[in-house]
Design a protein around this motif. Structure first.
Motif, PDB file in Angstrom:
ATOM      1  N   GLN A 125       0.772  -1.015   0.013  1.00 39.10           N
ATOM      2  CA  GLN A 125      -0.095   0.039   0.058  1.00 39.10           C
ATOM      3  C   GLN A 125       1.047   1.229   0.089  1.00 39.10           C
ATOM      4  O   GLN A 125       2.021   1.239   0.495  1.00 39.10           O
ATOM      5  N   ARG A 126       0.364   2.102  -0.709  1.00 40.77           N
ATOM      6  CA  ARG A 126       1.144   3.637  -0.671  1.00 40.77           C
ATOM      7  C   ARG A 126       1.088   4.069   0.539  1.00 40.77           C
ATOM      8  O   ARG A 126       0.037   4.113   1.292  1.00 40.77           O
ATOM      9  N   VAL A 127       2.270   4.778   0.993  1.00 38.49           N
ATOM     10  CA  VAL A 127       2.484   5.448   2.236  1.00 38.49           C
ATOM     11  C   VAL A 127       2.677   7.072   2.062  1.00 38.49           C
ATOM     12  O   VAL A 127       3.524   7.364   0.945  1.00 38.49           O
ATOM     13  N   LEU A 128       1.938   7.969   2.602  1.00 36.79           N
ATOM     14  CA  LEU A 128       2.263   9.471   2.246  1.00 36.79           C
ATOM     15  C   LEU A 128       2.291   9.688   0.872  1.00 36.79           C
ATOM     16  O   LEU A 128       3.045  10.342   0.385  1.00 36.79           O
ATOM     17  N   GLY A 129       1.103   9.167   0.177  1.00 38.91           N
ATOM     18  CA  GLY A 129       0.922   9.431  -1.106  1.00 38.91           C
ATOM     19  C   GLY A 129       1.054  10.906  -1.671  1.00 38.91           C
ATOM     20  O   GLY A 129       1.248  11.161  -2.880  1.00 38.91           O
ATOM     21  N   ASP A 130       0.810  11.749  -0.815  1.00 33.98           N
ATOM     22  CA  ASP A 130       0.810  13.425  -1.138  1.00 33.98           C
ATOM     23  C   ASP A 130       2.203  13.751  -1.098  1.00 33.98           C
ATOM     24  O   ASP A 130       2.292  14.858  -1.437  1.00 33.98           O
ATOM     25  N   TRP A 131       3.147  13.069  -0.581  1.00 39.32           N
ATOM     26  CA  TRP A 131       4.413  13.451  -0.511  1.00 39.32           C
ATOM     27  C   TRP A 131       5.360  12.716  -1.424  1.00 39.32           C
ATOM     28  O   TRP A 131       5.256  11.543  -1.611  1.00 39.32           O
ATOM     29  N   ARG A 132       6.304  13.540  -2.173  1.00 38.08           N
ATOM     30  CA  ARG A 132       7.285  13.085  -3.044  1.00 38.08           C
ATOM     31  C   ARG A 132       8.561  12.945  -2.757  1.00 38.08           C
ATOM     32  O   ARG A 132       9.022  13.976  -2.053  1.00 38.08           O
ATOM     33  N   LEU A 133       9.278  11.969  -2.938  1.00 43.01           N
ATOM     34  CA  LEU A 133      10.780  11.943  -2.712  1.00 43.01           C
ATOM     35  C   LEU A 133      11.430  12.406  -3.951  1.00 43.01           C
ATOM     36  O   LEU A 133      11.861  13.612  -3.820  1.00 43.01           O
ATOM     37  N   PHE A 134      11.643  11.453  -5.012  1.00 39.48           N
ATOM     38  CA  PHE A 134      12.265  12.084  -6.290  1.00 39.48           C
ATOM     39  C   PHE A 134      11.966  10.990  -7.254  1.00 39.48           C
ATOM     40  O   PHE A 134      11.295  10.134  -6.922  1.00 39.48           O
ATOM     41  N   ASP A 135      12.301  11.410  -8.463  1.00 40.24           N
ATOM     42  CA  ASP A 135      11.993  10.523  -9.725  1.00 40.24           C
ATOM     43  C   ASP A 135      13.434  10.145 -10.100  1.00 40.24           C
ATOM     44  O   ASP A 135      14.269  10.857  -9.987  1.00 40.24           O
ATOM     45  N   VAL A 136      13.077   8.904 -10.719  1.00 39.98           N
ATOM     46  CA  VAL A 136      14.124   8.383 -11.465  1.00 39.98           C
ATOM     47  C   VAL A 136      13.928   8.244 -12.854  1.00 39.98           C
ATOM     48  O   VAL A 136      12.722   8.287 -13.341  1.00 39.98           O
ATOM     49  N   SER A 137      14.907   8.584 -13.948  1.00 39.42           N
ATOM     50  CA  SER A 137      14.815   8.497 -15.396  1.00 39.42           C
ATOM     51  C   SER A 137      15.256   7.053 -15.912  1.00 39.42           C
ATOM     52  O   SER A 137      15.977   6.457 -15.639  1.00 39.42           O
ATOM     53  N   VAL A 138      14.241   6.569 -16.720  1.00 38.38           N
ATOM     54  CA  VAL A 138      14.529   5.247 -17.276  1.00 38.38           C
ATOM     55  C   VAL A 138      14.894   5.678 -18.976  1.00 38.38           C
ATOM     56  O   VAL A 138      14.304   6.445 -19.589  1.00 38.38           O
ATOM     57  N   PHE A 139      16.258   5.031 -19.196  1.00 41.36           N
ATOM     58  CA  PHE A 139      16.662   5.262 -20.581  1.00 41.36           C
ATOM     59  C   PHE A 139      16.919   3.889 -21.311  1.00 41.36           C
ATOM     60  O   PHE A 139      17.129   2.899 -20.644  1.00 41.36           O
ATOM     61  N   ALA A 140      16.777   3.837 -22.415  1.00 36.84           N
ATOM     62  CA  ALA A 140      17.240   2.923 -23.365  1.00 36.84           C
ATOM     63  C   ALA A 140      18.551   3.547 -24.107  1.00 36.84           C
ATOM     64  O   ALA A 140      18.731   4.564 -24.749  1.00 36.84           O
ATOM     65  N   CYS A 141      19.835   2.526 -23.626  1.00 39.89           N
ATOM     66  CA  CYS A 141      21.061   3.059 -24.110  1.00 39.89           C
ATOM     67  C   CYS A 141      21.512   2.117 -25.165  1.00 39.89           C
ATOM     68  O   CYS A 141      21.456   0.762 -25.085  1.00 39.89           O
ATOM     69  N   LEU A 142      22.221   2.817 -26.207  1.00 36.44           N
ATOM     70  CA  LEU A 142      22.839   1.749 -27.134  1.00 36.44           C
ATOM     71  C   LEU A 142      24.536   2.383 -27.238  1.00 36.44           C
ATOM     72  O   LEU A 142      24.726   3.236 -26.845  1.00 36.44           O
TER      73      LEU A 142
END
Length: 186
Positions: A125-142
């Motif tokens: 279950q989500r905890v503290l859904g109104d609060w954000r930590l940070f985001d990560v980026s997803v890349f496809a790398c060649l």
């Protein structure tokens, strides 16, 4: 070859990177943990819980959480520094952190792609859904733009069509802007 790379922050290296998506690092816990220890009401209360942290790069001793203001617009943008009192598990292996969360060890901080199925099935279950930590980026790398085999180009084209590189998180069902959900194994 295509490598899927997940990073908090930018990339550096000698390769070609295609941004695919952004994944929000979310807080979540097993229902049995929350029944035993309660749901934290705010980031200060979170600091007193047992925490499981996926080390995405260097995880500082303290981390900031920002209120997204989904429930209370007056608090939108408020940032609180959290200094955990009890980190019971920290690892670069997101699957290990996820397994600890599923076992009820504590509240985990994991990228949404690692826990999407568990959130949908109610195992976490989500905890503290109104609060954000940070985001990560997803890349496809060649490794290079030169001499890309047709099968690699086809896979890259598929990934770029499924993930248009936007800032919305395709793994969070709460994100209204997400057109669909694609599962990737963590």
């Amino acid at each position: 070859d295509i490598s899927i790379v997940v990073r908090a922050g930018g990339l550096d290296g000698d390769f070609i990177a295609h941004p695919l998506a952004t994944s929000q690092v979310v807080l979540c816990a097993a229902p049995q943990y929350l029944r035993r220890h309660g749901q934290p009401k705010d980031p200060v209360g979170l600091a007193r819980h047992a925490l499981l942290i996926a080390s995405l790069g260097r995880m500082p001793r303290a981390f900031a959480m920002t209120n997204a203001g989904n429930l209370d617009a007056r608090q939108r943008g408020t940032t609180v520094e959290v200094v955990p009192e009890r980190v019971v598990l920290s690892s670069h292996n997101a699957e290990l952190i996820r397994a600890g969360a599923l076992a009820g060890m504590g509240i985990a901080a994991l990228p949404s792609f690692a826990v999407q199925g568990d959130l949908e099935q109610g195992r976490l279950q989500r905890v503290l859904g109104d609060w954000r930590l940070f985001d990560v980026s997803v890349f496809a790398c060649l490794p290079s733009r030169k001499q890309v085999p047709a099968v690699v180009r086809a896979v890259l084209d598929f990934l770029r069509a499924e993930f248009p590189g936007s800032d919305c998180d395709p793994w969070l069902p709460m994100e209204a802007a997400a057109p669909h959900h694609l599962r990737l194994a963590a």
